[in-house]
Design a protein around this motif. Structure first.
Motif, PDB file in Angstrom:
ATOM      1  N   GLY B 255       0.812  -1.217   0.000  1.00 34.60           N
ATOM      2  CA  GLY B 255       0.000   0.000   0.000  1.00 34.60           C
ATOM      3  C   GLY B 255       0.841   1.261   0.000  1.00 34.60           C
ATOM      4  N   LEU B 256       1.935   1.225   0.762  1.00 37.32           N
ATOM      5  CA  LEU B 256       2.779   2.421   0.872  1.00 37.32           C
ATOM      6  C   LEU B 256       4.242   2.044   0.702  1.00 37.32           C
ATOM      7  CD1 LEU B 256       3.055   5.495   1.583  1.00 37.32           C
ATOM      8  CD2 LEU B 256       3.467   4.755   3.931  1.00 37.32           C
ATOM      9  N   GLU B 273       6.465   4.160  -8.345  1.00 40.36           N
ATOM     10  CA  GLU B 273       5.700   5.404  -8.416  1.00 40.36           C
ATOM     11  C   GLU B 273       5.023   5.538  -9.777  1.00 40.36           C
ATOM     12  OE1 GLU B 273       7.823   8.838  -7.105  1.00 40.36           O
ATOM     13  OE2 GLU B 273       6.042  10.111  -7.205  1.00 40.36           O
ATOM     14  N   GLN B 275       3.855   3.220 -11.436  1.00 41.06           N
ATOM     15  CA  GLN B 275       2.714   2.294 -11.466  1.00 41.06           C
ATOM     16  C   GLN B 275       1.643   2.664 -10.451  1.00 41.06           C
ATOM     17  OE1 GLN B 275       2.433   0.172 -13.836  1.00 41.06           O
ATOM     18  NE2 GLN B 275       4.468   0.698 -14.586  1.00 41.06           N
ATOM     19  N   GLY B 276       1.926   3.670  -9.600  1.00 43.52           N
ATOM     20  CA  GLY B 276       1.016   4.033  -8.524  1.00 43.52           C
ATOM     21  C   GLY B 276      -0.414   4.300  -8.974  1.00 43.52           C
ATOM     22  N   GLN B 280      -3.141   1.769  -7.588  1.00 38.12           N
ATOM     23  CA  GLN B 280      -3.577   2.263  -6.270  1.00 38.12           C
ATOM     24  C   GLN B 280      -2.490   2.113  -5.214  1.00 38.12           C
ATOM     25  OE1 GLN B 280      -7.222   0.049  -5.691  1.00 38.12           O
ATOM     26  NE2 GLN B 280      -8.343   1.491  -6.951  1.00 38.12           N
ATOM     27  N   LEU B 281      -1.315   2.543  -5.581  1.00 39.55           N
ATOM     28  CA  LEU B 281      -0.188   2.481  -4.659  1.00 39.55           C
ATOM     29  C   LEU B 281       0.233   3.898  -4.299  1.00 39.55           C
ATOM     30  CD1 LEU B 281       2.190   0.774  -3.363  1.00 39.55           C
ATOM     31  CD2 LEU B 281       3.476   1.400  -5.411  1.00 39.55           C
ATOM     32  N   VAL B 282       0.551   4.118  -3.037  1.00 40.72           N
ATOM     33  CA  VAL B 282       1.074   5.416  -2.619  1.00 40.72           C
ATOM     34  C   VAL B 282       2.589   5.282  -2.428  1.00 40.72           C
ATOM     35  CG1 VAL B 282       1.042   7.207  -0.842  1.00 40.72           C
ATOM     36  CG2 VAL B 282      -1.093   6.101  -1.537  1.00 40.72           C
ATOM     37  N   VAL B 283       3.323   6.139  -3.121  1.00 43.68           N
ATOM     38  CA  VAL B 283       4.784   6.174  -2.973  1.00 43.68           C
ATOM     39  C   VAL B 283       5.147   7.563  -2.475  1.00 43.68           C
ATOM     40  CG1 VAL B 283       7.008   5.965  -4.139  1.00 43.68           C
ATOM     41  CG2 VAL B 283       5.080   4.541  -4.871  1.00 43.68           C
ATOM     42  N   ILE B 284       5.907   7.630  -1.404  1.00 41.11           N
ATOM     43  CA  ILE B 284       6.282   8.947  -0.885  1.00 41.11           C
ATOM     44  C   ILE B 284       7.795   9.054  -0.782  1.00 41.11           C
ATOM     45  CG2 ILE B 284       5.946   8.221   1.537  1.00 41.11           C
ATOM     46  CD1 ILE B 284       5.042  11.175   2.084  1.00 41.11           C
ATOM     47  N   GLN B 285       8.301  10.162  -1.304  1.00 41.00           N
ATOM     48  CA  GLN B 285       9.734  10.441  -1.156  1.00 41.00           C
ATOM     49  C   GLN B 285       9.921  11.185   0.160  1.00 41.00           C
ATOM     50  OE1 GLN B 285      11.768  12.344  -4.482  1.00 41.00           O
ATOM     51  NE2 GLN B 285      13.259  13.191  -3.062  1.00 41.00           N
ATOM     52  N   ALA B 286      10.602  10.538   1.076  1.00 43.37           N
ATOM     53  CA  ALA B 286      10.779  11.103   2.410  1.00 43.37           C
ATOM     54  C   ALA B 286      11.975  12.040   2.441  1.00 43.37           C
ATOM     55  CB  ALA B 286      10.960   9.980   3.428  1.00 43.37           C
TER      56      ALA B 286
END
Lengths: 316, 628
Positions: B255-256, B273, B275-276, B280-286
């Motif tokens: 999911g994340l 990202e 393919q998000g 329905q995928l969440v990718v976050i650059q921290a």
């Protein structure tokens, strides 16, 4: 998710746990804890729809005393954990709490970068100028030249201005409260939680054991014959709300005023709402990319049903 | 996995082709195009890249290895060298007064091999100091001009200078005799729609160069490569490790994904990202890896499958987050550690297997976590998928150890067996009533696993902490509780060891008993497997024990297999023999020989052969190999 309990009212007692609160007598944290519980009660958020996320230190124990879902995390990392929690389930009310050392020292990078994202979360900092749990070392907000009773020497580092940092970082709701004025603090927390976007609330808090400079009497201004804390909203011309979020001139003007107010030190310290602006949240923008998130939180999406055949074929 | 040694490559049918040039000069595109054309022709293909930590200009090279039978590794010899610049031929010694970073590739070309280079470099052929190879100077710009003229675009060669790569590629294809129509098809697939014009130009450049090379040079290089007859062509998927892992994670219900940019891990997150939106995928650059791991822990606690991907320097920052996940019994996250050359910043774009001991001890205190180390893309796929089930079942962090070599090399991958993929979210708490009913998030159980409640659920409220806590998750420092909680958490390792099938833990390739047992892990699997036929040529029986699960360590299985071996040769890509230390710690068995490599490059097949032969014949306890 079926809301079996949505129909009834929650009592204030339901936001409290049976855990013994182990803060020192007279600690400012009691006022903040009580304000948080009262704010949830006023807002009537079902306790199971709240996630309290804390850092390490005296303030870090708060989730144990509020009967909601809680994660008492690591020193300085409340905001990243809160960010992950909110991304996983944006329907939860996520409130992060921590101390000034936790948020402005070891967690400074997350304080800064959380301002850039504007997730719909609330961050409350218990600001008492010292590291209490390790017995009173100077925190990042202790002003230069000060020496609390447990410090061997006065500090030769400047204290940071968290309101000014928050303005630069991009927080969309910035306020400051006083742990000793619970009524006002409750109203600030209620407004902060209601704000759509990341709300940041710095709270002046006394540490009666280790900070003998920023005492109840000092904040009350006993030495100068006048209260040091001044509410911003007592000035009839004070209006922290940006009316036209895409009007850069107004944004700058409001930020400059907030910045000026944040630099009033010594004999006058401002409390209240410094700045607020309505901007798209991180969740809003993520839902533009992943439209299913408009109707459901990530945790409820059928992610285990994905078809990957097409992806594999793209490598033939 | 059958356990049989599948490698049956006939060296005479195999092609080792290297394209070298300045970073940013387009060698990736050309080499990957060539690799795809070979795979389309039914060949097994393996392609790996070496490059500097630099955006533009420094020497990089791409090696494509192809054969009609299964191959899992590369040779460090070259049948056909294609040079875009002079440095590819002779190295950077002329530019660097001390410590040249390499000496070029001419010396790696086999006798009878060929070298394609730009005639405009006007290199005196005596500089090659090779009488036994064929030199093919091709005037890249002139050939490009011819190709463009044939399309009615005279005088445009300089404008389209980027296509000199395609000219070089085309010349080499003409010389090795590969099917130009297959290459043309791949070029046309690569340049579709608005780029169709570029397709025509590249096809013309490739074909004109192939014809030029054939017309001007009568002697061909010894290695010739043909596509398989159409009826014999296998259906090949060709991908990099970052893709295999990313797709497995999508299938597992990720999911994340959190990440902070770092070589060689970033490509996986960037692909995810991309393919998000579709998946329905969440990718976050921290903002850093501390945030990455903690965001993932937060999401895992909320009931979402969460992962983060990083390399050694980033993993170093994740220490406290892993301990936090473990003590709070978060269901994950799964951490993907793409190893690179260490220590510190080390060799950012090179490969090494030197983070095993770090992965086993990633944080302070005693806590349970799983460490798996897949050896190829298929294992990477299944292990990555299953890691999320383990994270949920045992409520522990899971660490998947990979490396740069797996991340960025192209491998031919067999068909993924979807029937093996079952999602298991582990034990969930189902409250009988929405009111408080005394739920204990960390309830003491025999197998260590307590039913977890998904936050948001009425009746399942819990609070937990990185402090030691009681079954309800509240802080306590009492000794009885402490002992019970330590045992509760640690027993999960025994539960996992009991439940996880052996195929995820280890595999013995070759006969049950052998004269020599090769012992290894991770991405050197391919080179070790492919080296076995050569090591058996002298009549000795050789098997290979590949260890895939490092924690919990398969003590009984490994002890039994190694206990039967008369001679054990440990092979791994690090300085200290980190798997060897683990095996000795867990089984008391110490391999007699160690073949180690710590030059930041992956094992080639011939390095394994040479290392093992030297260790055995010279009775060396330790042999260092480095052909790079």
């Amino acid at each position: 998710m079926p809301e079996a309990t949505a129909a009834r009212r929650f009592t204030l007692q339901e936001y409290k746990t049976d855990q013994h609160v182990d803060w020192c007598p007279g600690c400012g944290d009691f006022g903040i804890l009580s304000s948080i519980q009262q704010a949830f009660y006023q807002l009537q958020i079902p306790p199971h729809r709240v996630a309290m996320i804390s850092g390490i230190g005296c303030s870090g124990k708060t989730p144990h005393y509020v009967d909601t879902y809680g994660l008492h995390t690591l020193h300085g990392r409340a905001l990243p954990v809160a960010t992950g929690a909110k991304l996983a389930n944006h329907e939860l009310t996520v409130v992060a709490v921590g101390g000034d050392g936790d948020g402005y020292g070891i967690g400074a990078g997350y304080f800064l970068n959380s301002g850039r994202r504007n997730l719909d979360i609330t961050y409350i900092v218990f600001n008492n100028g010292v590291y209490g749990l390790t017995k009173g070392q100077a925190s990042p907000t202790l002003a230069k030249g000060l020496r609390t009773k447990s410090m061997p020497e006065p500090s030769i580092q400047e204290g940071i201005n968290p309101i000014a940092v928050a303005l630069g970082a991009g927080y969309t709701w910035i306020g400051r409260g006083d742990a000793l004025d619970v009524k006002h603090l409750v109203s600030l927390i209620v407004e902060a939680i209601r704000h759509r976007g990341t709300s940041f609330l710095d709270v002046f808090q006394t540490c009666p054991v280790y900070n003998d400079l920023r005492t109840k009497e000092w904040y009350a201004g006993q030495d100068i014959g006048r209260a040091r804390l001044q509410r911003l909203d007592q000035d009839p011309s004070w209006d922290p709300q940006v009316k036209q979020p895409d009007d850069l001139a107004e944004v700058v003007q409001k930020k400059v005023r907030a910045l000026q107010a944040s630099y009033e030190t010594g004999d006058r310290l401002s409390v209240g709402v410094f700045y607020k602006i309505a901007l798209p949240t991180y969740e809003d923008q993520m839902a533009e990319k992943v439209p299913a998130l408009k109707d459901h939180p990530l945790v409820d999406l059928p992610l285990d049903q994905r078809d990957i055949e097409g992806l594999l074929r793209s490598f033939e | 996995m059958t356990g049989a040694v599948q490698s049956s490559v006939d060296r005479r049918q195999e092609l080792s082709w290297v394209l070298g040039g300045p970073q940013g000069g387009g060698i990736n595109a050309s080499a990957e195009l060539f690799a795809r054309a070979l795979a389309r022709g039914g060949l097994w293909v393996f392609a790996n890249i070496e490059f500097h930590s630099n955006i533009m200009g420094k020497h990089s090279y791409y090696r494509v290895t192809a054969a009609p039978a299964a191959i899992h590794s590369h040779l460090d010899t070259i049948d056909m060298l294609v040079a875009l610049d002079e440095e590819t031929l002779f190295g950077d010694a002329p530019q660097r007064k001390q410590y040249p970073s390499h000496t070029g590739h001419v010396h790696e070309v086999v006798a009878g091999g060929g070298i394609v280079y730009d005639a405009d470099l006007k290199i005196d052929q005596t500089r090659f100091k090779r009488q036994d190879v064929q030199l093919y100077p091709i005037p890249y710009l002139e050939v490009l001009e011819q190709a463009l003229t044939s399309l009615g675009r005279p005088g445009q060669a300089r404008k389209h200078i980027v296509m000199r790569n395609t000219v070089a590629l085309g010349a080499s294809i003409g010389l090795i005799g590969y099917d130009e129509a297959l290459v043309e098809a791949i070029i046309r697939e690569s340049f579709k729609g608005r780029k169709a014009e570029a397709a025509d130009m590249n096809v013309a450049a490739m074909r004109t160069a192939a014809a030029y090379a054939r017309d001007h040079f009568s002697v061909r290089p010894r290695a010739q490569l043909r596509a398989l007859p159409e009826g014999e062509r296998r259906h090949h998927v060709m991908m990099k490790g970052v893709h295999a892992v990313a797709i497995a994670k999508l299938k597992a219900g990720l999911g994340l994904q959190t990440y902070y940019p770092i070589s060689p891990a970033t490509d996986e997150s960037v692909y995810l990202e991309s393919q998000g939106p579709a998946h329905q995928l969440v990718v976050i650059q921290a903002e850093d890896e501390i945030a990455s791991i903690n965001m993932a822990v937060g999401a895992a606690h909320m009931g979402v499958r969460a992962a983060t991907s990083t390399a050694g320097p980033g993993f170093a920052l994740m220490s406290e987050g892993i301990g936090f996940a473990a003590i709070t019994e978060a269901p994950g996250p799964v951490v993907f550690l793409w190893q690179r050359g260490g220590p510190s910043t080390g060799l950012p774009t090179r490969s090494e297997q030197a983070d095993l001991q770090f992965a086993l001890h990633p944080a302070h205190g005693d806590f349970p976590h799983l460490v798996v180390a897949p050896g190829d893309l298929e294992e990477a796929f299944y292990h990555s998928f299953e890691s999320f089930n383990w994270a949920d079942r045992y409520q522990i962090p899971v660490l998947v150890l990979l490396d740069k070599f797996l991340a960025s090399s192209f491998f031919t991958v067999g068909k993924i067996d979807m029937s093996r993929l079952r999602i298991d979210r582990g034990l969930l708490y189902q409250p009988a009533t929405p009111e408080r009913d005394g739920y204990r998030r960390h309830a003491l159980t025999a197998n260590g696993v307590s039913p977890r409640s998904v936050p948001g659920t009425a009746g399942g409220i819990f609070s937990t902490t990185s402090d030691e806590h009681d079954p309800q998750g509240h802080i306590t420092e009492g000794v009885e509780n402490r002992i019970a909680m330590m045992r509760k958490r640690m027993v999960k390792l025994e539960t996992a060891a009991r439940e996880i099938p052996s195929s995820f833990k280890l595999e013995l390739f070759g006969p049950g008993e052998a004269d020599v047992t090769l012992l290894g892990w991770g991405s050197s699997k391919g080179a070790i497997l492919d080296a076995i036929p050569a090591l058996e040529r002298s009549g000795r029986r050789v098997n290979f024990l590949q260890i895939r699960m490092m924690r919990p360590f398969p003590v009984q299985e490994v002890s039994a297999i190694l206990g039967r071996s008369s001679s054990i040769v440990l092979i791994e890509g690090n300085f200290s023999g980190q798997l060897g230390a683990l095996v000795r710690e867990q089984t008391g068995i110490e391999p007699a020989h160690r073949v180690l490599k710590y030059d930041g490059r992956p094992f080639s097949r011939n390095e394994v052969v040479e290392g093992v032969e030297r260790a055995l014949s010279e009775r060396q306890p330790e042999v260092m190999v480095s052909h790079a």
